[in-house]
Design a protein around this motif. Structure first.
Motif, PDB file in Angstrom:
ATOM      1  N   THR A  22       0.804  -1.221   0.000  1.00 41.29           N
ATOM      2  CA  THR A  22       0.000   0.000   0.000  1.00 41.29           C
ATOM      3  C   THR A  22       0.841   1.277   0.000  1.00 41.29           C
ATOM      4  O   THR A  22       0.658   2.145  -0.839  1.00 41.29           O
ATOM      5  N   TYR A  23       1.778   1.382   0.931  1.00 40.24           N
ATOM      6  CA  TYR A  23       2.581   2.598   1.015  1.00 40.24           C
ATOM      7  C   TYR A  23       4.057   2.289   0.783  1.00 40.24           C
ATOM      8  O   TYR A  23       4.591   1.357   1.356  1.00 40.24           O
ATOM      9  N   HIS A  24       4.694   3.080  -0.065  1.00 40.03           N
ATOM     10  CA  HIS A  24       6.135   2.950  -0.259  1.00 40.03           C
ATOM     11  C   HIS A  24       6.881   3.926   0.660  1.00 40.03           C
ATOM     12  O   HIS A  24       8.045   3.744   0.959  1.00 40.03           O
ATOM     13  N   ASN A  25       6.164   4.940   1.095  1.00 40.38           N
ATOM     14  CA  ASN A  25       6.752   5.936   1.974  1.00 40.38           C
ATOM     15  C   ASN A  25       6.252   5.707   3.399  1.00 40.38           C
ATOM     16  O   ASN A  25       5.082   5.923   3.706  1.00 40.38           O
ATOM     17  N   THR A  26       7.145   5.251   4.276  1.00 37.84           N
ATOM     18  CA  THR A  26       6.753   4.929   5.646  1.00 37.84           C
ATOM     19  C   THR A  26       6.142   6.130   6.359  1.00 37.84           C
ATOM     20  O   THR A  26       5.284   5.983   7.224  1.00 37.84           O
ATOM     21  N   ALA A  27       6.554   7.305   5.985  1.00 41.89           N
ATOM     22  CA  ALA A  27       6.060   8.507   6.655  1.00 41.89           C
ATOM     23  C   ALA A  27       4.551   8.685   6.464  1.00 41.89           C
ATOM     24  O   ALA A  27       3.899   9.358   7.259  1.00 41.89           O
ATOM     25  N   LYS A  28       3.984   8.081   5.421  1.00 38.12           N
ATOM     26  CA  LYS A  28       2.557   8.232   5.146  1.00 38.12           C
ATOM     27  C   LYS A  28       1.687   7.263   5.953  1.00 38.12           C
ATOM     28  O   LYS A  28       0.471   7.390   5.982  1.00 38.12           O
ATOM     29  N   ILE A  29       2.311   6.283   6.584  1.00 33.60           N
ATOM     30  CA  ILE A  29       1.549   5.291   7.342  1.00 33.60           C
ATOM     31  C   ILE A  29       1.081   5.900   8.657  1.00 33.60           C
ATOM     32  O   ILE A  29       1.859   6.455   9.424  1.00 33.60           O
ATOM     33  N   LYS A  30      -0.201   5.778   8.932  1.00 31.59           N
ATOM     34  CA  LYS A  30      -0.755   6.306  10.168  1.00 31.59           C
ATOM     35  C   LYS A  30      -0.373   5.397  11.324  1.00 31.59           C
ATOM     36  O   LYS A  30      -0.676   4.206  11.304  1.00 31.59           O
ATOM     37  N   SER A  31       0.274   5.940  12.319  1.00 33.27           N
ATOM     38  CA  SER A  31       0.723   5.160  13.467  1.00 33.27           C
ATOM     39  C   SER A  31      -0.033   5.538  14.730  1.00 33.27           C
ATOM     40  O   SER A  31      -0.428   6.695  14.919  1.00 33.27           O
ATOM     41  N   PHE A  32      -0.205   4.543  15.588  1.00 34.14           N
ATOM     42  CA  PHE A  32      -0.819   4.762  16.891  1.00 34.14           C
ATOM     43  C   PHE A  32       0.250   5.275  17.848  1.00 34.14           C
ATOM     44  O   PHE A  32       1.354   4.727  17.910  1.00 34.14           O
ATOM     45  N   ILE A  33      -0.056   6.315  18.599  1.00 28.35           N
ATOM     46  CA  ILE A  33       0.893   6.884  19.552  1.00 28.35           C
ATOM     47  C   ILE A  33       0.386   6.574  20.967  1.00 28.35           C
ATOM     48  O   ILE A  33      -0.557   7.213  21.455  1.00 28.35           O
ATOM     49  N   PRO A  34       0.984   5.603  21.656  1.00 31.94           N
ATOM     50  CA  PRO A  34       0.497   5.192  22.977  1.00 31.94           C
ATOM     51  C   PRO A  34       0.402   6.332  23.990  1.00 31.94           C
ATOM     52  O   PRO A  34      -0.511   6.355  24.825  1.00 31.94           O
ATOM     53  N   ASN A  35       1.334   7.289  23.937  1.00 32.53           N
ATOM     54  CA  ASN A  35       1.337   8.393  24.910  1.00 32.53           C
ATOM     55  C   ASN A  35       0.101   9.283  24.793  1.00 32.53           C
ATOM     56  O   ASN A  35      -0.231  10.020  25.724  1.00 32.53           O
ATOM     57  N   LEU A  36      -0.571   9.215  23.661  1.00 31.34           N
ATOM     58  CA  LEU A  36      -1.759  10.039  23.453  1.00 31.34           C
ATOM     59  C   LEU A  36      -3.034   9.316  23.853  1.00 31.34           C
ATOM     60  O   LEU A  36      -4.136   9.859  23.709  1.00 31.34           O
TER      61      LEU A  36
END
Length: 326
Positions: free
Chosen positions: A23-37
């Protein structure tokens, strides 16, 4: 949704790395979960029973059961799939469903993955860490849309049924019972869903396959498993050779395309140039209990070349790449 694995994990942290991911070639575009939030996100302690769902032989040095001074966290997990891996930190989270709220739910905070879907995986396997096991689900139904809808926005449904609920058999649906999993120490075998494949028919003729190749042996090898995380039906060499041998007999009137076989590493391939409507033998799987599954033609015949050569070759490419990986 993957019936061939257990852990529910998703891309996690601001520094998530995904190597050769779909799906994504650019890792920066992947939506990540941020546990601290997340106010409900907690690191899993080493002594937490949920940690043992991931690590069968968990050891927590300097920690004693009931000790309040143990600060050691649950070790990192590493999940190995057929074509890639994911590594991350076990978390305790709150799962919200339309009719349920589930606290202290084990999830995986993956920080590095290879050859994985960008959104993560929800394991529905038989292991204790899976979505179905953690919810104590007795039955579930996962509806998979046909490949014909791959490029549309059509969706499918997942139905989870609790222990007190009952589900009546649906009219017009065939059923086959699960086969008992092989009792071997290797962990993956306890995760899979096995079914009893009894025979394969090609063009109405029964393929002569010794039963020992259709059921799992004492070491756990063999047998037929249902895996929503695997795109293609993969067969043991002894089964594949007998099945394709029967198919070749029934298609001996057509010219073999040996060049295409070399190019795609698939076989058998045929040249249908000048033939408007080639005929193909039917393929039917017969299961324990009398259930039959007749495969649609597009599920076992892949066009390569012709008028829509570029489009068809794009559909062949993922199949060839998958076979090369295996």
């Amino acid at each position: 949704m993957d019936t061939g694995s257990d852990l529910i994990w998703f891309p996690c942290s601001k520094n998530y790395q995904c190597i050769n991911c779909s799906t994504y070639h650019n890792t920066a575009k992947i939506k990540s979960f941020i546990p601290n939030l997340s106010s409900s996100s907690k690191l899993l302690a080493c002594l937490n029973p949920k940690c043992a769902l991931l690590h069968q032989k968990i050891q927590c040095p300097d920690c004693k059961l009931g000790s309040k001074n143990c600060t050691r966290g649950c070790p990192l997990y590493k999940i190995v799939y057929g074509s890639g891996t994911t590594i991350g930190i076990p978390l305790s989270e709150t799962l919200h469903l339309p009719t349920r709220r589930v606290p202290d739910f084990l999830v995986g905070c993956s920080v590095r993955s290879t050859h994985q879907p960008a959104a993560g995986i929800a394991g529905l396997g038989r292991g204790p860490a899976s979505l179905s096991s953690q919810l104590a689900v007795k039955k579930f139904s996962y509806c998979l849309l046909s490949r014909l809808f791959d490029d549309t926005n059509k969706s499918s449904s997942l139905v989870l049924v609790g222990g007190k609920d009952s589900v009546k058999k649906t009219k017009g649906v065939s059923y086959t019972p699960f086969v008992k999993n092989p009792e071997v120490p290797k962990k993956p075998f306890s995760t899979y869903y096995y079914v009893g494949l009894r025979r394969i028919n090609v063009g109405g003729r029964r393929v002569k396959i010794p039963y020992r190749y259709l059921g799992p042996d004492k070491n756990g090898s063999g047998g037929t498993m249902v895996d929503s995380g695997t795109t293609f039906t993969l067969m043991a060499h002894e089964v594949f050779e007998r099945m394709t041998g029967e198919l070749e007999k029934q298609m001996k009137g057509y010219k073999r395309a040996e060049e295409a076989e070399t190019l795609t590493t698939l076989r058998p391939c045929y040249n249908f140039s000048g033939i408007e409507t080639p005929e193909f033998p039917s393929v039917t799987f017969h299961f324990k209990g009398g259930a039959e599954m007749a495969l649609p033609l597009e599920n076992y015949v892949a066009p390569a070349g012709g008028k829509n050569k570029s489009v068809q070759n794009e559909r062949i490419k993922p199949l060839v790449e998958s076979m090369e990986e295996r």
